[in-house]
Design a protein around this motif. Structure first.
Motif, mmCIF file in Angstrom:
data_model
loop_
_atom_site.group_PDB
_atom_site.id
_atom_site.type_symbol
_atom_site.label_atom_id
_atom_site.label_comp_id
_atom_site.label_asym_id
_atom_site.label_seq_id
_atom_site.Cartn_x
_atom_site.Cartn_y
_atom_site.Cartn_z
ATOM 1 N N ALA A 1 0.972 -1.215 -0.110
ATOM 2 C CA ALA A 1 -0.082 -0.063 -0.043
ATOM 3 C C ALA A 1 0.760 1.227 0.127
ATOM 4 O O ALA A 1 0.503 2.325 -0.432
ATOM 5 C CB ALA A 1 -0.863 -0.196 1.188
ATOM 6 N N ASP A 2 2.043 1.285 0.687
ATOM 7 C CA ASP A 2 2.916 2.360 0.738
ATOM 8 C C ASP A 2 4.083 2.272 -0.409
ATOM 9 O O ASP A 2 4.951 3.180 -0.198
ATOM 10 C CB ASP A 2 3.415 2.452 2.020
ATOM 11 C CG ASP A 2 2.461 2.522 3.156
ATOM 12 O OD1 ASP A 2 1.427 3.326 2.934
ATOM 13 O OD2 ASP A 2 2.619 2.105 4.291
ATOM 14 N N PHE A 3 3.902 1.517 -1.041
ATOM 15 C CA PHE A 3 5.162 1.200 -2.176
ATOM 16 C C PHE A 3 5.524 2.652 -3.035
ATOM 17 O O PHE A 3 6.581 3.056 -2.747
ATOM 18 C CB PHE A 3 5.020 0.120 -3.148
ATOM 19 C CG PHE A 3 6.071 0.011 -4.177
ATOM 20 C CD1 PHE A 3 7.197 -0.658 -3.794
ATOM 21 C CD2 PHE A 3 5.896 0.438 -5.272
ATOM 22 C CE1 PHE A 3 8.192 -0.642 -4.651
ATOM 23 C CE2 PHE A 3 6.736 0.373 -6.344
ATOM 24 C CZ PHE A 3 8.228 -0.219 -6.144
ATOM 25 N N TRP A 4 4.533 3.150 -3.660
ATOM 26 C CA TRP A 4 4.986 4.415 -4.592
ATOM 27 C C TRP A 4 5.414 5.577 -3.706
ATOM 28 O O TRP A 4 6.377 6.128 -3.904
ATOM 29 C CB TRP A 4 3.591 4.610 -5.335
ATOM 30 C CG TRP A 4 3.260 3.546 -6.406
ATOM 31 C CD1 TRP A 4 2.347 2.748 -6.399
ATOM 32 C CD2 TRP A 4 4.146 3.186 -7.668
ATOM 33 N NE1 TRP A 4 2.485 1.876 -7.306
ATOM 34 C CE2 TRP A 4 3.715 2.086 -8.312
ATOM 35 C CE3 TRP A 4 5.251 3.827 -8.057
ATOM 36 C CZ2 TRP A 4 3.914 1.572 -9.311
ATOM 37 C CZ3 TRP A 4 5.833 3.324 -9.564
ATOM 38 C CH2 TRP A 4 5.241 2.177 -9.729
ATOM 39 N N THR A 5 4.542 5.803 -2.639
ATOM 40 C CA THR A 5 4.936 7.151 -1.778
ATOM 41 C C THR A 5 6.438 6.967 -1.213
ATOM 42 O O THR A 5 7.237 7.826 -1.116
ATOM 43 C CB THR A 5 3.969 7.422 -0.828
ATOM 44 O OG1 THR A 5 3.690 6.018 0.290
ATOM 45 C CG2 THR A 5 2.780 7.660 -1.448
ATOM 46 N N THR A 6 6.747 5.643 -0.630
ATOM 47 C CA THR A 6 7.834 5.223 -0.043
ATOM 48 C C THR A 6 9.232 5.513 -0.982
ATOM 49 O O THR A 6 10.130 6.040 -0.815
ATOM 50 C CB THR A 6 7.875 4.109 0.642
ATOM 51 O OG1 THR A 6 6.640 3.719 1.478
ATOM 52 C CG2 THR A 6 9.057 3.549 1.338
ATOM 53 N N GLN A 7 9.006 4.886 -2.167
ATOM 54 C CA GLN A 7 9.740 5.017 -3.247
ATOM 55 C C GLN A 7 10.317 6.292 -3.548
ATOM 56 O O GLN A 7 11.470 6.780 -3.764
ATOM 57 C CB GLN A 7 9.468 4.145 -4.554
ATOM 58 C CG GLN A 7 10.653 4.190 -5.579
ATOM 59 C CD GLN A 7 9.928 3.342 -6.816
ATOM 60 O OE1 GLN A 7 10.732 2.364 -6.954
ATOM 61 N NE2 GLN A 7 8.818 3.797 -7.592
ATOM 62 N N PHE A 8 9.282 7.574 -3.799
ATOM 63 C CA PHE A 8 9.530 8.692 -4.249
ATOM 64 C C PHE A 8 10.192 9.447 -3.014
ATOM 65 O O PHE A 8 10.961 10.379 -3.286
ATOM 66 C CB PHE A 8 8.221 9.299 -4.582
ATOM 67 C CG PHE A 8 7.558 8.721 -5.755
ATOM 68 C CD1 PHE A 8 8.524 8.168 -6.890
ATOM 69 C CD2 PHE A 8 6.377 8.689 -5.882
ATOM 70 C CE1 PHE A 8 7.963 7.725 -7.990
ATOM 71 C CE2 PHE A 8 5.703 8.289 -6.970
ATOM 72 C CZ PHE A 8 6.495 7.683 -8.238
ATOM 73 N N ALA A 9 9.852 9.229 -1.756
ATOM 74 C CA ALA A 9 10.237 9.787 -0.651
ATOM 75 C C ALA A 9 11.888 9.578 -0.512
ATOM 76 O O ALA A 9 12.723 10.162 -0.099
ATOM 77 C CB ALA A 9 9.585 9.420 0.531
ATOM 78 N N LEU A 10 11.972 8.239 -0.810
ATOM 79 C CA LEU A 10 13.504 7.684 -0.727
ATOM 80 C C LEU A 10 14.479 8.497 -1.752
ATOM 81 O O LEU A 10 15.467 8.742 -1.568
ATOM 82 C CB LEU A 10 13.399 6.165 -0.977
ATOM 83 C CG LEU A 10 14.921 5.708 -1.066
ATOM 84 C CD1 LEU A 10 15.711 5.832 0.456
ATOM 85 C CD2 LEU A 10 14.858 3.958 -1.244
#
Length: 271
Positions: free
Chosen positions: A233-242
């Motif tokens: 569920a958090d994959f996309w937001t986490t990837q961009f934040a990283l």
């Protein structure tokens, strides 16, 4: 002669009445039998682990078959030539099958998908170059909502026969992000900066533990790859934040991110 004709007419009328009564009795028995068989089938299917939609489709097919047999038996009781009727039904079913070959193939594919469970509603999948979140699984097609908000309808016939990648079935996804550092930057300094960026990013899972590796030597710099995990569920937001945190940490650590450069030499008075 008149007496003979009258006798024949009375016999024909009696025979017709007997056929009608026999057909009515056959119809009544068949309807009762259909009801009992459907009730039994519904009870047996309720004990299986099949999805509700599959059970409903099986009952619909069984009901169609039983009612077709009811029509055949009733017509036979009326004196209809059964050979001709069966031949007519066979020709009709063959024509319908040929005309609806693709539809029947999609229905078969839909039953395979519903029974084998390669994905479920809400999963993010990719097949045939199309990726998206599964919104609906019907007998004919599977509906996906792509990341850019489009609706894609994939025929079940092709979907059941092709490779399907399910990104969310495990509940987590791995983030792989490559960063390039200048050759002058020490390896341990780059790794430490990447790990600080990972620690500063929310929703990254501690297990499996994040890792950073030197993966390639490029023309302009050294490639480092960051591996970490986040929930589906958090994959996309986490990837961009990283990605944002990696750029910030490289800046704070004074690590240069190289880019391709072109040196132009201007020659005066070329000969």
């Amino acid at each position: 002669m008149a007496d003979l004709n009258g006798a024949l007419q009375r016999f024909a009328g009696k025979l017709a009445l007997e056929n009608i009564l026999s057909a009515a009795l056959t119809l009544l028995i068949c309807l009762v039998a259909v009801r009992l068989l459907l009730k039994l089938a519904r009870r047996l299917l309720g004990r299986t682990k099949l999805e509700e939609r599959i059970r409903r489709y099986i009952l619909m097919g069984l009901k169609l078959l039983l009612y077709t047999l009811t029509v055949v038996f009733t017509a036979g009781s009326l004196g209809v030539n059964m050979t001709s009727l069966v031949a007519l039904l066979s020709v009709g079913s063959l024509g319908v099958t040929l005309a609806a070959e693709d539809v029947l193939g999609n229905v078969a594919g839909g039953l395979v998908i519903l029974s084998s469970h390669p994905f479920a509603i809400g999963d993010f999948i990719e097949s045939g170059g199309v990726s998206g979140t599964v919104e609906e699984i019907s007998l004919n097609h599977t509906k996906l909502i792509t990341p850019d908000g489009l609706t894609a309808l994939l025929p079940n016939k092709e979907l059941a026969a092709s490779q399907v990648t399910n990104y969310t079935v495990l509940g987590r996804r791995r983030i792989v992000w490559k960063m390039t550092a200048a050759y002058g930057a020490p390896t341990e300094t780059v790794k430490a900066a990447c790990l600080r960026a990972v620690e500063a990013t929310e929703h990254i899972l501690p297990d499996p533990a994040p890792a950073v590796y030197l993966t390639a030597f490029g023309e302009s710099g050294v490639d480092f790859t960051v591996y970490c995990w986040a929930s589906a569920a958090d994959f996309w937001t986490t990837q961009f934040a990283l990605a944002e945190n990696l750029r910030a940490e490289f800046g704070r650590a004074g690590i240069e991110i190289p880019y391709n450069k072109l040196d132009v030499h201007i020659l005066e008075n070329p000969k």
